[in-house]
Design a protein around this motif. Structure first.
Motif, mmCIF file in Angstrom:
data_model
loop_
_atom_site.group_PDB
_atom_site.id
_atom_site.type_symbol
_atom_site.label_atom_id
_atom_site.label_comp_id
_atom_site.label_asym_id
_atom_site.label_seq_id
_atom_site.Cartn_x
_atom_site.Cartn_y
_atom_site.Cartn_z
ATOM 1 N N SER A 177 0.825 -1.209 0.000
ATOM 2 C CA SER A 177 0.000 0.000 0.000
ATOM 3 C C SER A 177 0.858 1.258 0.000
ATOM 4 O O SER A 177 0.512 2.254 -0.641
ATOM 5 C CB SER A 177 -0.933 0.004 1.214
ATOM 6 N N ILE A 178 1.995 1.227 0.697
ATOM 7 C CA ILE A 178 2.910 2.369 0.674
ATOM 8 C C ILE A 178 3.377 2.635 -0.748
ATOM 9 O O ILE A 178 3.400 3.791 -1.213
ATOM 10 C CB ILE A 178 4.113 2.112 1.601
ATOM 11 N N ASP A 179 3.735 1.570 -1.466
ATOM 12 C CA ASP A 179 4.214 1.723 -2.841
ATOM 13 C C ASP A 179 3.136 2.321 -3.732
ATOM 14 O O ASP A 179 3.416 3.198 -4.570
ATOM 15 C CB ASP A 179 4.662 0.370 -3.400
ATOM 16 N N LEU A 180 1.892 1.872 -3.579
ATOM 17 C CA LEU A 180 0.801 2.405 -4.388
ATOM 18 C C LEU A 180 0.545 3.872 -4.070
ATOM 19 O O LEU A 180 0.357 4.697 -4.982
ATOM 20 C CB LEU A 180 -0.472 1.590 -4.159
ATOM 21 N N ILE A 181 0.555 4.232 -2.793
ATOM 22 C CA ILE A 181 0.341 5.623 -2.405
ATOM 23 C C ILE A 181 1.455 6.503 -2.945
ATOM 24 O O ILE A 181 1.209 7.576 -3.505
ATOM 25 C CB ILE A 181 0.226 5.736 -0.871
ATOM 26 N N ASP A 182 2.701 6.053 -2.805
ATOM 27 C CA ASP A 182 3.844 6.836 -3.278
ATOM 28 C C ASP A 182 3.842 6.993 -4.789
ATOM 29 O O ASP A 182 4.356 7.983 -5.323
ATOM 30 C CB ASP A 182 5.156 6.192 -2.824
ATOM 31 N N ALA A 183 3.268 6.019 -5.488
ATOM 32 C CA ALA A 183 3.197 6.090 -6.956
ATOM 33 C C ALA A 183 2.011 6.921 -7.436
ATOM 34 O O ALA A 183 1.807 7.064 -8.644
ATOM 35 C CB ALA A 183 3.112 4.677 -7.531
ATOM 36 N N GLY A 184 1.231 7.452 -6.493
ATOM 37 C CA GLY A 184 0.060 8.233 -6.873
ATOM 38 C C GLY A 184 -1.130 7.396 -7.276
ATOM 39 O O GLY A 184 -2.077 7.904 -7.881
ATOM 40 N N SER A 185 -1.106 6.109 -6.927
ATOM 41 C CA SER A 185 -2.184 5.194 -7.317
ATOM 42 C C SER A 185 -3.139 4.968 -6.154
ATOM 43 O O SER A 185 -3.426 3.827 -5.772
ATOM 44 C CB SER A 185 -1.584 3.866 -7.797
ATOM 45 N N TRP A 186 -3.626 6.053 -5.586
ATOM 46 C CA TRP A 186 -4.517 5.971 -4.428
ATOM 47 C C TRP A 186 -5.742 5.113 -4.721
ATOM 48 O O TRP A 186 -6.153 4.287 -3.912
ATOM 49 C CB TRP A 186 -4.936 7.373 -4.021
ATOM 50 N N ASP A 187 -6.353 5.298 -5.883
ATOM 51 C CA ASP A 187 -7.575 4.560 -6.207
ATOM 52 C C ASP A 187 -7.330 3.063 -6.320
ATOM 53 O O ASP A 187 -8.268 2.269 -6.147
ATOM 54 C CB ASP A 187 -8.183 5.074 -7.516
ATOM 55 N N ASP A 188 -6.091 2.662 -6.605
ATOM 56 C CA ASP A 188 -5.767 1.242 -6.715
ATOM 57 C C ASP A 188 -5.402 0.630 -5.370
ATOM 58 O O ASP A 188 -5.325 -0.596 -5.249
ATOM 59 C CB ASP A 188 -4.600 1.033 -7.687
ATOM 60 N N SER A 189 -5.188 1.468 -4.380
ATOM 61 C CA SER A 189 -4.865 0.944 -3.046
ATOM 62 C C SER A 189 -6.151 0.449 -2.391
ATOM 63 O O SER A 189 -7.253 0.735 -2.844
ATOM 64 C CB SER A 189 -4.235 2.039 -2.181
ATOM 65 N N ARG A 190 -6.006 -0.258 -1.298
ATOM 66 C CA ARG A 190 -7.190 -0.788 -0.626
ATOM 67 C C ARG A 190 -7.990 0.293 0.089
ATOM 68 O O ARG A 190 -9.091 0.041 0.573
ATOM 69 C CB ARG A 190 -6.800 -1.895 0.353
ATOM 70 N N GLY A 192 -8.788 3.246 -1.488
ATOM 71 C CA GLY A 192 -9.372 4.141 -2.481
ATOM 72 C C GLY A 192 -10.877 4.187 -2.504
ATOM 73 O O GLY A 192 -11.464 5.177 -2.952
ATOM 74 N N ASP A 193 -11.536 3.123 -2.037
ATOM 75 C CA ASP A 193 -13.004 3.086 -2.077
ATOM 76 C C ASP A 193 -13.628 3.219 -0.689
ATOM 77 O O ASP A 193 -14.810 2.952 -0.510
ATOM 78 C CB ASP A 193 -13.477 1.784 -2.724
ATOM 79 N N ARG A 194 -12.832 3.649 0.314
ATOM 80 C CA ARG A 194 -13.336 3.735 1.676
ATOM 81 C C ARG A 194 -14.013 5.081 1.947
ATOM 82 O O ARG A 194 -13.778 6.060 1.248
ATOM 83 C CB ARG A 194 -12.197 3.531 2.686
ATOM 84 N N HIS A 195 -14.816 5.089 3.005
ATOM 85 C CA HIS A 195 -15.491 6.301 3.463
ATOM 86 C C HIS A 195 -14.858 6.685 4.803
ATOM 87 O O HIS A 195 -14.947 5.934 5.779
ATOM 88 C CB HIS A 195 -16.988 6.042 3.617
ATOM 89 N N PHE A 196 -14.249 7.860 4.864
ATOM 90 C CA PHE A 196 -13.443 8.259 6.017
ATOM 91 C C PHE A 196 -14.182 9.240 6.922
ATOM 92 O O PHE A 196 -14.957 10.084 6.462
ATOM 93 C CB PHE A 196 -12.130 8.892 5.553
ATOM 94 N N THR A 197 -13.892 9.115 8.216
ATOM 95 C CA THR A 197 -14.426 10.012 9.231
ATOM 96 C C THR A 197 -13.277 10.468 10.125
ATOM 97 O O THR A 197 -12.433 9.652 10.515
ATOM 98 C CB THR A 197 -15.498 9.303 10.084
ATOM 99 N N PHE A 198 -13.243 11.771 10.424
ATOM 100 C CA PHE A 198 -12.281 12.312 11.387
ATOM 101 C C PHE A 198 -12.959 12.474 12.737
ATOM 102 O O PHE A 198 -14.160 12.747 12.817
ATOM 103 C CB PHE A 198 -11.795 13.700 10.959
ATOM 104 N N TRP A 199 -12.181 12.317 13.808
ATOM 105 C CA TRP A 199 -12.589 12.842 15.107
ATOM 106 C C TRP A 199 -11.841 14.149 15.290
ATOM 107 O O TRP A 199 -10.615 14.200 15.163
ATOM 108 C CB TRP A 199 -12.259 11.878 16.241
#
Length: 295
Positions: A177-190, A192-199
């Motif tokens: 996942s680090i390699d995908l993020i660093d390559a700019g392939s966020w959508d291909d990482s696990r 990319g399809d998540r729904h995020f919430t901050f506290w």
């Protein structure tokens, strides 16, 4: 079970029409196949990999007993199998020329298939991953509740979400996942399809993050949960996990699950305090082809 009882296809829609009810019958235990196969279904039309995914169901008398899926990247996912069934599947895959790079399944099935695959191919299995699976029982917000509130992220938060996901991957040693993020392939990482919430604290400063999958088969998986190291110990992770869990239930999820690191007693205790119950253990093995054999 004989190998002929395994029915293979590369048509994900046909596979789901025949095996979907089986996957949905145990959504917590089948959470990873549900989400992985759904992602393969959605991305199928845009798939540019040389190899197409393969799906299989173990069927007897029109009743599906188990399934597998083999992704273009070589990951073999399995639902629970008996030892003789893993051996039959290994023989069947060898006969068809498939060579999975790794296998992920419940602890017993993963170990049994790794041994079966080594017997049939001499590929050395290398244990690389283990985890606890928890399912939400009665949601119990932490007391005292930390200061702040949950907020669903938007486009303006993407940079911080990506940065925190990468920090999470560094913490857990998730190099792919680090390699995908660093390559700019966020959508291909696990992620990319998540729904995020901050506290966030009362002044709007994000201090923790949790993500959830979309509902598939009535199931939502929470992953990842991350708090930067200097902000841990304040209850933020528990608060944001409760927030995401509550949102999943309100959206109609019947099963809310998450995985934990067995070597992290703090997180395991936290999730149990807020209502999560241990369901099963999972494991992963990589296969080393052409490696010298001991003995």
């Amino acid at each position: 079970m004989l190998p002929d009882d395994w029915h293979l296809t590369q048509d994900v829609d046909d596979f789901l029409a025949r095996a979907g009810d089986f996957l949905r019958s145990r959504p917590a235990l089948h959470n990873t196949p549900l989400t992985d196969i759904e992602k393969l279904r959605i991305r199928g039309a845009d798939e540019h990999d040389a190899a197409a995914p393969v799906f299989g169901r173990l069927e007897s008398g029109d009743v599906v007993h188990a399934v597998f899926y083999l992704t273009p990247g070589g990951r073999l996912g399995l639902t629970p199998l008996f030892v003789e069934q893993t051996d039959a599947l290994a023989a069947h895959l060898v006969g068809l020329g498939h060579s999975p790079a790794n296998v992920i399944a419940d602890h017993d099935t993963a170990g049994a298939f790794a041994a079966s695959w080594q017997r049939h191919t001499s590929a050395a299995p290398v244990f690389f991953w283990r985890t606890h699976l928890y399912r939400l029982g009665t949601l119990t917000p932490p007391q005292p509740r930390p200061e702040g509130r949950g907020r669903i992220t938007g486009g303006q938060d993407r940079e911080q979400v990506v940065r925190w996901c990468r920090e999470f991957c560094v913490d857990v040693g998730e190099q792919t996942s680090i390699d995908l993020i660093d390559a700019g392939s966020w959508d291909d990482s696990r992620f990319g399809d998540r729904h995020f919430t901050f506290w966030e604290t009362s002044d709007g400063t994000p201090v923790s993050m949790a993500a959830a999958t979309s509902i598939v088969g009535g199931m939502v998986r929470i992953d990842p949960v991350y708090t930067p190291a200097h902000l841990r110990g304040c209850g933020y992770a528990g608060a944001v996990t409760v927030e995401v869990s509550r949102t999943a239930l309100a959206a109609g999820a019947t099963d809310v699950v998450l995985f934990t690191d067995p070597d992290n007693p703090t997180s395991n205790a936290l999730y149990q305090r807020i209502g999560y119950v241990h369901v099963a253990d999972f494991a992963g093995y990589k296969f080393s082809y052409g490696a010298p054999q001991a003995g």
